[in-house]
Motif scaffolding. Structure first.
Motif, PDB file in Angstrom:
ATOM      1  N   PHE A 153      -4.466  15.319 -49.218  1.00  0.00           N
ATOM      2  CA  PHE A 153      -5.440  15.248 -50.304  1.00  0.00           C
ATOM      3  C   PHE A 153      -5.362  13.924 -51.063  1.00  0.00           C
ATOM      4  CE2 PHE A 153      -4.382  19.781 -49.702  1.00  0.00           C
ATOM      5  CZ  PHE A 153      -5.640  20.252 -49.387  1.00  0.00           C
ATOM      6  N   LYS A 154      -4.930  12.868 -50.363  1.00  0.00           N
ATOM      7  CA  LYS A 154      -4.816  11.563 -51.016  1.00  0.00           C
ATOM      8  C   LYS A 154      -6.093  10.740 -50.907  1.00  0.00           C
ATOM      9  CE  LYS A 154      -0.509  11.973 -52.293  1.00  0.00           C
ATOM     10  NZ  LYS A 154      -0.170  12.120 -53.739  1.00  0.00           N
ATOM     11  N   GLU A 155      -6.827  10.885 -49.818  1.00  0.00           N
ATOM     12  CA  GLU A 155      -8.002  10.048 -49.595  1.00  0.00           C
ATOM     13  C   GLU A 155      -9.270  10.893 -49.559  1.00  0.00           C
ATOM     14  OE1 GLU A 155      -7.735   6.866 -46.671  1.00  0.00           O
ATOM     15  OE2 GLU A 155      -5.636   7.418 -46.359  1.00  0.00           O
ATOM     16  N   PHE A 156     -10.257  10.470 -50.341  1.00  0.00           N
ATOM     17  CA  PHE A 156     -11.544  11.165 -50.404  1.00  0.00           C
ATOM     18  C   PHE A 156     -12.659  10.189 -50.066  1.00  0.00           C
ATOM     19  CE2 PHE A 156      -8.853  13.945 -52.806  1.00  0.00           C
ATOM     20  CZ  PHE A 156      -9.397  15.210 -52.662  1.00  0.00           C
ATOM     21  N   VAL A 157     -13.633  10.673 -49.293  1.00  0.00           N
ATOM     22  CA  VAL A 157     -14.837   9.888 -49.050  1.00  0.00           C
ATOM     23  C   VAL A 157     -15.649   9.799 -50.332  1.00  0.00           C
ATOM     24  CG1 VAL A 157     -16.986   9.770 -47.731  1.00  0.00           C
ATOM     25  CG2 VAL A 157     -14.886  10.556 -46.626  1.00  0.00           C
ATOM     26  N   ALA A 158     -15.679  10.910 -51.055  1.00  0.00           N
ATOM     27  CA  ALA A 158     -16.401  10.971 -52.325  1.00  0.00           C
ATOM     28  C   ALA A 158     -15.800  12.099 -53.158  1.00  0.00           C
ATOM     29  CB  ALA A 158     -17.891  11.223 -52.102  1.00  0.00           C
ATOM     30  N   GLY A 159     -15.902  11.992 -54.475  1.00  0.00           N
ATOM     31  CA  GLY A 159     -15.401  13.041 -55.365  1.00  0.00           C
ATOM     32  C   GLY A 159     -13.903  12.979 -55.563  1.00  0.00           C
ATOM     33  N   ARG A 160     -13.305  14.134 -55.876  1.00  0.00           N
ATOM     34  CA  ARG A 160     -11.883  14.202 -56.225  1.00  0.00           C
ATOM     35  C   ARG A 160     -11.339  15.572 -55.865  1.00  0.00           C
ATOM     36  NH1 ARG A 160     -12.120  17.627 -60.271  1.00  0.00           N
ATOM     37  NH2 ARG A 160     -13.931  17.715 -61.655  1.00  0.00           N
ATOM     38  N   MET A 161     -10.037  15.765 -56.197  1.00  0.00           N
ATOM     39  CA  MET A 161      -9.365  17.026 -55.937  1.00  0.00           C
ATOM     40  C   MET A 161      -9.840  18.078 -56.933  1.00  0.00           C
ATOM     41  SD  MET A 161      -7.392  18.649 -53.984  1.00  0.00           S
ATOM     42  CE  MET A 161      -6.242  20.019 -53.851  1.00  0.00           C
ATOM     43  N   ILE A 162      -9.604  19.342 -56.609  1.00  0.00           N
ATOM     44  CA  ILE A 162      -9.933  20.461 -57.492  1.00  0.00           C
ATOM     45  C   ILE A 162      -9.240  20.252 -58.838  1.00  0.00           C
ATOM     46  CG2 ILE A 162      -9.762  22.975 -57.753  1.00  0.00           C
ATOM     47  CD1 ILE A 162      -9.639  23.080 -54.641  1.00  0.00           C
ATOM     48  N   SER A 163      -9.945  20.512 -59.917  1.00  0.00           N
ATOM     49  CA  SER A 163      -9.463  20.147 -61.251  1.00  0.00           C
ATOM     50  C   SER A 163      -8.344  21.035 -61.773  1.00  0.00           C
ATOM     51  CB  SER A 163     -10.636  20.148 -62.245  1.00  0.00           C
ATOM     52  OG  SER A 163     -11.225  21.441 -62.306  1.00  0.00           O
ATOM     53  N   SER A 164      -8.355  22.337 -61.490  1.00  0.00           N
ATOM     54  CA  SER A 164      -7.336  23.242 -62.026  1.00  0.00           C
ATOM     55  C   SER A 164      -7.127  24.414 -61.080  1.00  0.00           C
ATOM     56  CB  SER A 164      -7.761  23.759 -63.409  1.00  0.00           C
ATOM     57  OG  SER A 164      -8.877  24.623 -63.298  1.00  0.00           O
ATOM     58  N   PRO A 165      -5.998  25.149 -61.220  1.00  0.00           N
ATOM     59  CA  PRO A 165      -5.700  26.254 -60.305  1.00  0.00           C
ATOM     60  C   PRO A 165      -6.698  27.405 -60.373  1.00  0.00           C
ATOM     61  CG  PRO A 165      -3.722  25.552 -61.481  1.00  0.00           C
ATOM     62  CD  PRO A 165      -4.867  24.872 -62.138  1.00  0.00           C
ATOM     63  N   ASP A 166      -7.438  27.526 -61.477  1.00  0.00           N
ATOM     64  CA  ASP A 166      -8.383  28.635 -61.620  1.00  0.00           C
ATOM     65  C   ASP A 166      -9.835  28.194 -61.522  1.00  0.00           C
ATOM     66  OD1 ASP A 166      -6.314  30.538 -62.091  1.00  0.00           O
ATOM     67  OD2 ASP A 166      -6.120  29.762 -64.137  1.00  0.00           O
ATOM     68  N   ALA A 167     -10.077  26.944 -61.192  1.00  0.00           N
ATOM     69  CA  ALA A 167     -11.449  26.433 -61.154  1.00  0.00           C
ATOM     70  C   ALA A 167     -12.178  26.959 -59.925  1.00  0.00           C
ATOM     71  CB  ALA A 167     -11.440  24.909 -61.134  1.00  0.00           C
ATOM     72  N   SER A 168     -13.433  27.303 -60.089  1.00  0.00           N
ATOM     73  CA  SER A 168     -14.277  27.734 -58.972  1.00  0.00           C
ATOM     74  C   SER A 168     -14.828  26.487 -58.274  1.00  0.00           C
ATOM     75  CB  SER A 168     -15.411  28.632 -59.468  1.00  0.00           C
ATOM     76  OG  SER A 168     -14.902  29.857 -59.954  1.00  0.00           O
ATOM     77  N   GLU A 169     -13.907  25.705 -57.741  1.00  0.00           N
ATOM     78  CA  GLU A 169     -14.248  24.455 -57.079  1.00  0.00           C
ATOM     79  C   GLU A 169     -13.661  24.455 -55.678  1.00  0.00           C
ATOM     80  OE1 GLU A 169     -14.260  21.620 -61.089  1.00  0.00           O
ATOM     81  OE2 GLU A 169     -12.719  21.367 -59.549  1.00  0.00           O
ATOM     82  N   ALA A 170     -14.232  23.645 -54.840  1.00  0.00           N
ATOM     83  CA  ALA A 170     -13.778  23.557 -53.455  1.00  0.00           C
ATOM     84  C   ALA A 170     -13.801  22.106 -53.000  1.00  0.00           C
ATOM     85  CB  ALA A 170     -14.647  24.407 -52.538  1.00  0.00           C
ATOM     86  N   VAL A 171     -12.871  21.789 -52.123  1.00  0.00           N
ATOM     87  CA  VAL A 171     -12.851  20.492 -51.447  1.00  0.00           C
ATOM     88  C   VAL A 171     -13.247  20.746 -50.002  1.00  0.00           C
ATOM     89  CG1 VAL A 171     -11.355  18.677 -50.561  1.00  0.00           C
ATOM     90  CG2 VAL A 171     -11.155  19.385 -52.929  1.00  0.00           C
ATOM     91  N   VAL A 172     -14.148  19.943 -49.457  1.00  0.00           N
ATOM     92  CA  VAL A 172     -14.625  20.132 -48.089  1.00  0.00           C
ATOM     93  C   VAL A 172     -14.311  18.895 -47.260  1.00  0.00           C
ATOM     94  CG1 VAL A 172     -16.458  21.682 -48.849  1.00  0.00           C
ATOM     95  CG2 VAL A 172     -16.939  19.231 -48.605  1.00  0.00           C
ATOM     96  N   THR A 173     -14.410  19.041 -45.960  1.00  0.00           N
ATOM     97  CA  THR A 173     -14.149  17.931 -45.044  1.00  0.00           C
ATOM     98  C   THR A 173     -15.452  17.237 -44.664  1.00  0.00           C
ATOM     99  OG1 THR A 173     -14.333  19.348 -43.087  1.00  0.00           O
ATOM    100  CG2 THR A 173     -12.148  19.141 -44.102  1.00  0.00           C
ATOM    101  N   GLU A 174     -15.309  16.082 -44.047  1.00  0.00           N
ATOM    102  CA  GLU A 174     -16.483  15.345 -43.578  1.00  0.00           C
ATOM    103  C   GLU A 174     -17.277  16.163 -42.568  1.00  0.00           C
ATOM    104  OE1 GLU A 174     -15.598  10.898 -42.924  1.00  0.00           O
ATOM    105  OE2 GLU A 174     -13.633  11.861 -42.808  1.00  0.00           O
ATOM    106  N   ARG A 175     -16.569  16.867 -41.690  1.00  0.00           N
ATOM    107  CA  ARG A 175     -17.256  17.673 -40.679  1.00  0.00           C
ATOM    108  C   ARG A 175     -18.069  18.780 -41.325  1.00  0.00           C
ATOM    109  NH1 ARG A 175     -13.827  19.516 -35.571  1.00  0.00           N
ATOM    110  NH2 ARG A 175     -13.828  17.239 -35.408  1.00  0.00           N
ATOM    111  N   PHE A 176     -17.516  19.402 -42.369  1.00  0.00           N
ATOM    112  CA  PHE A 176     -18.257  20.436 -43.092  1.00  0.00           C
ATOM    113  C   PHE A 176     -19.541  19.862 -43.680  1.00  0.00           C
ATOM    114  CE2 PHE A 176     -19.498  22.275 -47.103  1.00  0.00           C
ATOM    115  CZ  PHE A 176     -19.497  23.636 -46.864  1.00  0.00           C
ATOM    116  N   ALA A 177     -19.418  18.722 -44.340  1.00  0.00           N
ATOM    117  CA  ALA A 177     -20.582  18.126 -44.997  1.00  0.00           C
ATOM    118  C   ALA A 177     -21.683  17.809 -43.988  1.00  0.00           C
ATOM    119  CB  ALA A 177     -20.171  16.870 -45.755  1.00  0.00           C
ATOM    120  N   ARG A 178     -21.312  17.304 -42.823  1.00  0.00           N
ATOM    121  CA  ARG A 178     -22.321  16.984 -41.814  1.00  0.00           C
ATOM    122  C   ARG A 178     -22.911  18.258 -41.208  1.00  0.00           C
ATOM    123  NH1 ARG A 178     -18.433  12.815 -40.416  1.00  0.00           N
ATOM    124  NH2 ARG A 178     -19.236  10.783 -41.088  1.00  0.00           N
ATOM    125  N   ALA A 179     -22.058  19.262 -40.995  1.00  0.00           N
ATOM    126  CA  ALA A 179     -22.552  20.511 -40.414  1.00  0.00           C
ATOM    127  C   ALA A 179     -23.581  21.182 -41.313  1.00  0.00           C
ATOM    128  CB  ALA A 179     -21.374  21.464 -40.145  1.00  0.00           C
TER     129      ALA A 179
END
Length: 489
Positions: A153-179
């Protein structure tokens, strides 16, 4: 005679038979070139493997395994337990021993206190239908601790890591974004994705792991009224995409790989939320395994089954062995890439030996040429040898002349063969890049490794083989009778 005199005499003899000496030397050149090329290819493969493991951050992490739900379910009824398709365990690696403890939150905290451990990350993974950007696809989801120190979780194409342990946020991969149709990966940041589940499971998903309804083999025991609030919808949980991970690396030894031992997934959500979802949407096989484990007494009624495995990162790879020993003492199984590395080193040792043996056959053939050259030299120089012995040359000096001649051939052939192998390796690397790697979008890779010790070893080996090939001709020359030699035409 001094050694300088012997060397000058040997060089003069070689110059008098230039064509024969050149052809003999060429045999050594080919033999050495074949040996160096083949062994350098094996060393290149091994070096590329080690550099890839290092770049993917695999030498500082351990997978720790606890008792799985299926093993507890089967063990309580006389079975030995085995992994089922519905289990979460990643089958790409196996524990070094059968674990005897459950890997729950208390065990994770205990492991984190082991000297040399940097952090422990429990692993939760499951497959779910995901809706995003107007498309619906199945995706593998992983839970991730927040904040997270993993190199993944060190390198991101865009955006950042999830902000907190209870946040309704997700990190996705490049393959997910293209799919899901995001041609510009940065456009995925800030958008929403939805985990889909049947309407009757949405209430369970909201309750979480601590408020599961009483059931037996998946059949509710209570008379709950159905939730008709959104009976037509399938949405169970919505997340905002906080970042797009850089996973499709095409440069360097880490190209095309996932950093660390954490299983790969298309989506990463906070670990607590992933665990709640996994427990609330347990499949029928999982429900049966849970009830059997509790019925057998292997799992208490209020006890959590824990995690199938966790990833442990050590502060220094040197301490990895001691950490694994401590994990075994605590009753957990473990896996490290070092286990595979020892086996791979054995394989590469065998491979290098076979390649070297094949190359050695060429040098063996060249040694016959050296022996033949020396024998022909005896026949041509019989009278000269007789004169040398008549004026006081010792047998030792006669032998030394032939040994020096063979040594010159071996040294020259070994040096030229090593240079030729270096040139062939470079050409092969560039041809492989031009016709294989570049069309696939991969970066340049050195398939051959030519360390100094290999060059020195090849030249030394050629020298030894050449001298051994001259043993018989030298002994034969030393046995020549000077009287008969003087009569020789």
């Amino acid at each position: 005679m001094s050694f300088i005199d012997i060397l000058q005499l040997a060089l003069r003899n070689l110059r008098q038979a230039k064509l024969r000496a050149t052809l003999t030397t060429m045999g050594v050149v080919v033999g050495v070139a074949v040996i160096v090329t083949m062994i350098s290819f094996g060393l290149g493969l091994q070096g590329n493997m080690l550099s890839r493991f290092k770049a993917l951050d695999l030498f500082s992490e351990i997978r720790v395994f606890g008792q799985s739900l299926s093993s507890m379910a089967s063990a309580g009824f006389g079975g030995i337990g085995r992994e089922e398709p519905g289990e979460r365990r990643d089958g790409r690696s196996r524990a070094d021993k059968s674990p005897t403890r459950i890997l729950d939150d208390a065990a994770v905290a205990e492991i984190a206190k082991i000297k040399g451990v940097a952090y422990v990350e429990p692993t939760i993974g499951f497959t779910v239908y995901v809706r995003a950007n107007g498309r619906v696809l199945t995706q593998y989801v992983n839970g991730a601790t927040v904040p997270n120190a993993s190199s993944r979780f060190k390198e991101f194409v865009a955006g950042r890591m999830i902000s907190s342990p209870d946040a309704s946020e997700a990190v996705v991969t490049e393959r997910f974004a293209r799919a899901f149709g995001y041609e510009n990966l940065a456009n995925a940041v800030g958008q929403t994705l939805e985990f889909l589940a049947p309407p009757n499971e949405k209430a369970d998903a909201k309750k979480g792991a601590d408020n599961e309804p009483e059931n037996f083999f998946g059949i509710p025991l209570g008379d709950e009224a159905p939730d008709d609030s959104n009976s037509a919808g399938l949405v169970a949980r919505t997340f905002r995409i906080s970042g797009v991970l850089k996973t499709e690396i095409k440069e360097g030894p880490e190209q095309g790989g996932l950093r660390g031992l954490m299983p790969g997934g298309g989506i990463y959500v906070p670990l607590r939320i992933a665990r709640e979802w996994d427990l609330a949407h347990r499949g029928p096989i999982g429900e049966v395994a849970l009830e059997l484990a509790r019925a057998s007494g292997k799992l208490g009624g209020s006890q959590s089954e824990g995690y199938d495995f966790a990833v442990v990162r050590v502060n220094d790879p040197v301490t990895l062995t001691e950490v694994r020993k401590r994990l075994t003492e605590l009753g957990f199984g473990s896996f490290s890439i070092v286990d595979e590395l020892e086996q791979l080193r054995t394989v590469f040792l065998i491979l290098d030996s076979v390649l070297g043996l094949l190359g050695g056959i060429s040098l063996l053939v060249a040694s016959f040429g050296i022996a033949n050259t020396m024998i022909m030299s005896i026949l041509e120089r019989t009278r000269e040898i007789g004169i040398m012995k008549a004026i006081g040359a010792e047998d030792r000096e006669i032998k030394l002349i032939f040994f020096v001649e063979a040594a010159v051939i071996g040294l020259a052939g070994g040096a030229i063969g090593t240079i030729l192998a270096w040139g062939l390796d470079g050409i092969a690397d560039r041809l492989a890049y031009r016709f294989i790697l570049k069309p696939q979008g991969a970066s340049y890779v050195d398939f051959f490794s030519l360390p100094p010790y290999l060059s020195a070893g090849a030249i030394s080996f050629a020298l030894v083989v050449s001298i051994l090939a001259a043993l018989y001709p030298a002994a034969r020359a030393a046995r020549i009778d000077p009287v008969k030699a003087l009569r020789h035409d």
